[in-house]
Design a protein around this motif. Structure first.
Motif, PDB file in Angstrom:
ATOM      1  N   GLU A 143       0.852  -1.195   0.000  1.00  0.00           N
ATOM      2  CA  GLU A 143       0.000   0.000   0.000  1.00  0.00           C
ATOM      3  C   GLU A 143       0.891   1.250   0.000  1.00  0.00           C
ATOM      4  OE1 GLU A 143      -2.747   0.473   3.365  1.00  0.00           O
ATOM      5  OE2 GLU A 143      -2.526   2.629   3.185  1.00  0.00           O
ATOM      6  N   GLU A 144       1.847   1.254   0.903  1.00  0.00           N
ATOM      7  CA  GLU A 144       2.752   2.390   1.032  1.00  0.00           C
ATOM      8  C   GLU A 144       3.565   2.589  -0.261  1.00  0.00           C
ATOM      9  OE1 GLU A 144       5.286   1.792   4.453  1.00  0.00           O
ATOM     10  OE2 GLU A 144       6.484   3.513   3.764  1.00  0.00           O
ATOM     11  N   LYS A 149      -7.403   0.079  -1.908  1.00  0.00           N
ATOM     12  CA  LYS A 149      -6.962  -0.692  -0.741  1.00  0.00           C
ATOM     13  C   LYS A 149      -8.046  -1.663  -0.326  1.00  0.00           C
ATOM     14  CE  LYS A 149      -5.002   3.607   0.732  1.00  0.00           C
ATOM     15  NZ  LYS A 149      -4.973   4.645   1.751  1.00  0.00           N
ATOM     16  N   GLU A 156       1.388   3.919  -3.116  1.00  0.00           N
ATOM     17  CA  GLU A 156       1.036   5.334  -2.932  1.00  0.00           C
ATOM     18  C   GLU A 156       2.208   6.259  -3.256  1.00  0.00           C
ATOM     19  OE1 GLU A 156      -0.737   5.390   0.963  1.00  0.00           O
ATOM     20  OE2 GLU A 156      -2.747   5.382   0.055  1.00  0.00           O
ATOM     21  N   LYS A 157       3.395   5.767  -3.019  1.00  0.00           N
ATOM     22  CA  LYS A 157       4.576   6.581  -3.285  1.00  0.00           C
ATOM     23  C   LYS A 157       4.749   6.876  -4.778  1.00  0.00           C
ATOM     24  CE  LYS A 157       7.733   5.690   0.232  1.00  0.00           C
ATOM     25  NZ  LYS A 157       8.662   4.715   0.748  1.00  0.00           N
ATOM     26  N   VAL A 215      -4.989   3.894  -6.538  1.00  0.00           N
ATOM     27  CA  VAL A 215      -4.708   2.789  -5.618  1.00  0.00           C
ATOM     28  C   VAL A 215      -6.003   2.387  -4.935  1.00  0.00           C
ATOM     29  CG1 VAL A 215      -3.439   2.071  -3.558  1.00  0.00           C
ATOM     30  CG2 VAL A 215      -2.338   3.580  -5.223  1.00  0.00           C
ATOM     31  N   GLN A 230       2.190   6.429  -7.218  1.00  0.00           N
ATOM     32  CA  GLN A 230       0.955   6.554  -7.996  1.00  0.00           C
ATOM     33  C   GLN A 230       0.869   7.848  -8.804  1.00  0.00           C
ATOM     34  OE1 GLN A 230      -2.020   7.273  -4.289  1.00  0.00           O
ATOM     35  NE2 GLN A 230      -2.997   6.973  -6.245  1.00  0.00           N
TER      36      GLN A 230
END
Ligand code: ARG
Length: 252
Positions: free
Chosen positions: A151-152, A167, A155-156, A165, A158
């Motif tokens: 997830e992290e 989730k 997001e970095k 994204v 995207q």
């Protein structure tokens, strides 16, 4: 009346006996303590359920081997991945084994054992949407597990690659969303991806952008159990148990 009182007496004494046992259990005359483990059993081959509903996988066998090595009983609780860290912080469980990567961020809230496995990440999709690079994700939706390092990571990047994204709590649901076309790509652990690729006839490519930290066992902060478990892990590494488990469950 007498009979009834006798019944009540019996119930009371059974309850007292149960209360006295508490967390411990008598095993061959000795007190055997129970280790409470939490996992998110949605991540084969690390942790999942078999058709009888029993926990299976690399992490499950590793937990059993550690408990045996240290002379504990093992009790496993299933919960969503996103809730694991807070259950440690609230001292509801003794440790978490859940394919969890020992990140610096997480180290602020929990303690980790030594690493027991290293994997990587993959981007997977259905065959009619075959991708070979993240720069093909513009306007697409990439699914990740809620609370995961994926997830992290997603997001970095995207904004740079122009994707959405999504989730999702449960890793199995991510795959469902992918095969039913509600998302375009799933970003997840390489070992786990491989299993799903084979089972669901999916395609994918390795994440070129980053290398994730190894997986480790997580504990409430400041807990002594971590030293005991590290000793057990060293022992299991030396005697070949961990290699044998990797051989049995993992592909590399
Ligand atoms: N390795 C990733 C992380 O630590 C994903 C782990 C997900 N585990 C699971 N049992 N669903 O964030």
């Amino acid at each position: 009346m007498k009979k009834k009182l006798g019944m009540i007496g019996l119930v009371v004494s059974v309850l007292l006996m149960l209360a006295a046992c508490g967390d411990t259990e008598k095993a061959s005359g000795e007190e055997k303590k129970t280790l409470k483990m939490a996992t998110s059993a949605d991540y084969p081959p690390f942790e999942s359920h078999d058709t009888n509903g029993d926990f299976i996988g690399f992490d499950i066998d590793l937990a059993k081997a550690i408990a045996e090595e240290l002379g504990y009983e093992l009790e496993i609780t299933d919960m969503s991945f996103d809730g694991l860290i807070s259950s440690l912080q609230a001292d509801r469980v003794d440790f978490v084994i859940s394919g969890m990567s020992a990140t610096e961020d997480r180290k602020e809230n929990v303690d980790f054992s030594m690493e027991y496995n290293r994997s990587g990440e993959m981007f997977i999709s259905t065959k009619d949407n075959e991708y070979t690079d993240v720069d093909q994700f513009e306007g697409k939706t990439v699914g990740v597990q809620l609370g995961s390092i994926q997830e992290e990571g997603a997001e970095k990047i995207q904004d740079e690659y122009g994707f959405e994204v999504k989730k999702i709590d449960d890793a199995g649901m991510l795959i469902q969303e992918l095969v039913t076309g509600r998302i375009d790509v799933v970003y997840l652990d390489k070992e786990v991806a491989r299993g799903y690729m084979e089972a669901q006839d999916l395609v994918g490519f390795d994440d070129p952008t980053r290398s994730s930290p190894g997986m480790a066992i997580a504990f409430p902060k400041g807990n002594d159990l971590v030293d005991e478990v590290n000793e057990a892990l060293e022992q299991l590494e030396e005697d070949g148990t961990i290699d044998a488990l990797k051989e049995e469950w993992l592909t590399e």
